[in-house]
Design an enzyme around this catalytic site. Structure first.
Site, PDB file in Angstrom:
ATOM      1  N   CYS A   2      47.115  43.830  39.005  1.00 30.44           N
ATOM      2  CA  CYS A   2      47.042  43.621  37.604  1.00 30.44           C
ATOM      3  C   CYS A   2      47.891  42.950  36.726  1.00 30.44           C
ATOM      4  CB  CYS A   2      46.356  44.655  37.491  1.00 30.44           C
ATOM      5  SG  CYS A   2      44.424  43.886  35.959  1.00 30.44           S
ATOM      6  N   HIS A  55      42.279  46.873  41.548  1.00 34.73           N
ATOM      7  CA  HIS A  55      42.371  48.240  41.566  1.00 34.73           C
ATOM      8  C   HIS A  55      42.122  49.694  42.493  1.00 34.73           C
ATOM      9  CE1 HIS A  55      44.723  47.611  37.341  1.00 34.73           C
ATOM     10  NE2 HIS A  55      43.841  47.324  36.620  1.00 34.73           N
TER      11      HIS A  55
END
Length: 497
Positions: A336, A438
Site C-alpha cells: 500500500c 493488505h
C-alpha cells in the site's frame, strides 16, 4: 426473549491487556453457546480492517469478532480515530471517513456526532444479533478526571448499557495495588457498583505467591479478584505500534532476516503477523536513522502519511540505503503506502498525505516505475485474485486475498509485470514488487512461495507450500488464549443472574 446483560472490560491504563482479555472473553462465551458481540465505541489506531461492506474498523475489533465466531463489521467499532501526526486524526464514523480534527477541538466538534454514531452502531449490532450479549472494551483508563465529563467509550457507555465491568491491571508494570485502588477511588459513587470483578494480567511465576495480595484486594475493595492471568508467550496483534517493540525476540531457528521499515506514520502493521509467525523468519524493524544492514529482504509497510514518511526516509538516508540495496539485487516488497513510496512520482494536489509544504508533488524512491495521484474517496473493499508472481512452479497458480484501504490511484509509467491477474493491485520490476492488497501474507501457499524465492537465492532448502491460511493459526492462538482464560479466571460472579 431475555437479552443477557452486557459485559465490559476496563483497564487501569492503556496497554493493560483489554483487547486480548476481551477477545478471550468472546471465545469463552462462544464455547458456552452464547453469541458474544464485541464492541468498542471509540478506538484510536492506524491498524485497520475493512469489512465485507467496505467499512473501516480497528483491527483489534476484527480480532475479537473472529474470537466470537462472527464476521467483523464496522458497527463493532463505530468511532475510529486514525492519527495523522501534529495532534490531528482522521475521524471514521461507522466505517466511513467524515473529516479530521485536532485533539484540542475533538470533544467540542465531535462529541455529539460520536455519541450518535456509537448508539447507531449498538442498534445495528443488536438488530443483527437480537439474542447476543454485548462484550465491550474500554479505552485507556476510565478515570482520566480531565476527560470524564466527555468520555465516549468507558463509563458513559457502561452506565448507558448497565454493563457488568471487569477492571484489568497489568502487574508487569508494577504498582498493581495502586493501579486498582487508585482507579476505584476516582470512580464516582454511581459508577463504582458497575465494577463486578478485578483481573490481574501478565503475572510471572507461581500464582499462589499472589494469594496474599488477592486476599488484601478483596478485603480492602470489597470486589472479588476473578483471576490472575499468566504471562503469555504467544504472539498476538498489538493494539498500537509501540507494542511492536515487545515482539522482537530472537528465534533460534531463523534462517531468513527480513528488515521492515518502521515508518513514522506506520499503519496496518498486522500485515506482518503471518511473517512473524513463520519459525524460520526473523523480522528486524528499522527506523529512519538506523542502519539497514544486509537483510535477505526489505518490506516497506503501509503508511498513514505517505509523503511525510517518504520525506523521513530521504532525510535520514534510510531511503538511499534501500535504493542501494535494491540496486545490488536485494528483494524489496512494498504494501500500500509502502508501494507508493517505492514508486517514481507521487502527486498530492489536495495535501492529503502529509507533505511538509501541503499540496504538491514528490519524487519517490524510483524502485518501481509507478505514478500515484492522491485524491478522491478511499478505496475500501475486500479483494481476491490469482497470483502471477513469484512463480517458482509455473504449473500451479495461487489465490491471494485481502483488502484495499488507500486513497488515490497508481499507474505504471512503463511496462511492468503484474503481481496478480487484477493488474491494478500490484506490480513487479526486477527484484522489487508492491501491492495494494493488505493481508497478502495471510495466504499460506503464496507466503511460502515468496519466502522460497528468498531461500533459493540463499541456497536454503525449499519449504512446503502446503500451508493453511493464517486465519487457522490465528484461531489456534485464540483457542490457547481462551484455554488460559478458562483455567485462571472465574467468570461466575460476573455471569450469575
Amino acid at each position: 426473549m431475555t437479552i443477557p446483560p452486557a459485559l465490559m472490560v476496563l483497564g487501569t491504563s492503556s496497554g493493560a491487556g483489554k483487547s486480548l482479555m476481551t477477545a478471550a472473553l468472546c471465545r469463552v462465551l462462544r464455547r458456552r453457546s452464547e453469541t458474544p458481540l464485541p464492541f468498542k465505541g471509540q478506538n484510536m489506531s492506524n491498524n485497520a480492517w475493512v469489512d465485507q461492506a467496505g467499512g473501516e474498523m480497528a483491527y483489534s475489533q476484527a480480532l475479537q469478532a473472529w474470537a466470537a465466531g462472527l464476521e467483523p463489521q464496522c458497527a463493532m467499532n463505530p468511532v475510529l480515530l486514525k492519527p495523522q501526526g501534529d495532534s490531528t486524526s482522521e475521524v471514521i464514523h461507522l466505517g466511513q471517513s467524515v473529516g479530521s480534527c485536532r485533539a484540542e477541538h475533538y470533544y467540542r466538534d465531535w462529541f455529539r456526532p460520536g455519541w450518535a454514531a456509537i448508539r447507531n452502531g449498538l442498534q445495528e449490532l443488536q438488530a443483527a444479533y437480537p439474542e447476543g450479549r454485548l462484550v465491550l472494551e474500554g479505552a485507556g483508563s476510565p478515570v482520566e478526571v480531565n476527560l470524564q465529563p466527555r468520555d465516549l467509550t468507558n463509563l458513559r457507555l457502561a452506565q448507558y448499557l448497565r454493563a457488568r465491568c471487569i477492571l484489568v491491571a497489568d502487574i508487569e508494570r508494577g504498582g498493581v495495588f495502586a493501579q486498582l485502588v487508585g482507579t476505584l477511588a476516582l470512580l464516582r459513587p454511581v459508577e463504582r457498583p458497575l465494577i463486578r470483578g478485578l483481573l490481574i494480567n501478565r503475572f510471572r511465576g507461581r500464582r499462589e505467591l499472589f494469594d496474599e495480595g488477592r486476599r488484601w484486594l478483596e478485603a480492602n475493595t470489597g470486589i472479588p479478584v476473578l483471576g490472575v492471568m499468566p504471562w503469555l508467550d504467544e504472539l498476538f496483534p498489538p493494539e498500537d505500534s509501540l507494542d511492536l517493540l515487545e515482539r522482537r525476540g530472537r528465534k533460534r531457528g531463523a534462517e531468513l532476516e527480513i528488515a521492515v521499515l518502521k515508518l513514522p506514520s506506520l499503519s496496518n502493521f498486522s500485515d506482518l503477523d503471518p511473517l512473524e509467525a513463520e519459525p524460520t523468519v526473523q523480522l528486524r524493524w528499522v527506523a529512519p536513522g538506523e542502519e539497514l544492514g544486509s537483510p535477505d529482504a526489505v518490506v516497506v509497510p503501509g503508511s498513514k502519511q505517505t509523503l511525510r514518511d517518504l520525506g523521513a526516509l530521504k532525510i535520514s538516508t534510510l531511503g538511499t540505503q534501500v535504493q542501494a540495496y535494491a540496486a545490488a539485487g536485494g528483494a524489496v516488497f512494498g504494501i500500500c503506502g509502502g508501494m507508493q513510496v517505492l514508486g517514481r512520482e507521487l502527486h498530492d494536489p489536495e495535501g492529503l498525505e502529509g507533505a511538509s509544504n501541503g499540496a504538491g508533488s514528490a519524487a519517490g524512491l524510483n524502485l518501481l516505475p509507478l505514478r500515484t495521484v492522491f485524491g478522491g474517496s478511499k478505496a475500501l473493499r475486500q479483494r481476491s485474485s490469482q497470483a502471477l508472481w513469484p512463480l517458482l512452479d509455473a504449473s500451479r497458480t495461487l489465490s491471494i486475498e485481502g483488502f484495499e484501504l488507500h486513497r488515490g490511484s497508481t499507474t505504471a509509467l512503463e511496462t511492468c509485470q503484474p503481481l496478480c491477474t487484477d493488474a491494478e493491485l500490484g506490480w513487479v520490476h526486477g527484484s522489487v514488487a508492491g501491492t495494494y492488497l493488505h493481508g497478502v501474507f495471510e495466504s499460506g501457499p503464496w507466503r511460502r512461495r515468496w519466502l522460497n524465492q528468498l531461500r533459493a537465492r540463499k541456497g536454503l532448502p525449499i519449504l512446503s507450500e502446503q500451508q493453511p491460511h493464517h486465519s487457522r493459526q490465528r484461531e489456534a492462538l485464540l483457542d490457547r488464549l481462551a484455554d488460559a482464560f478458562e483455567q485462571h479466571v472465574n467468570l461466575e460472579p460476573l455471569l450469575k443472574p
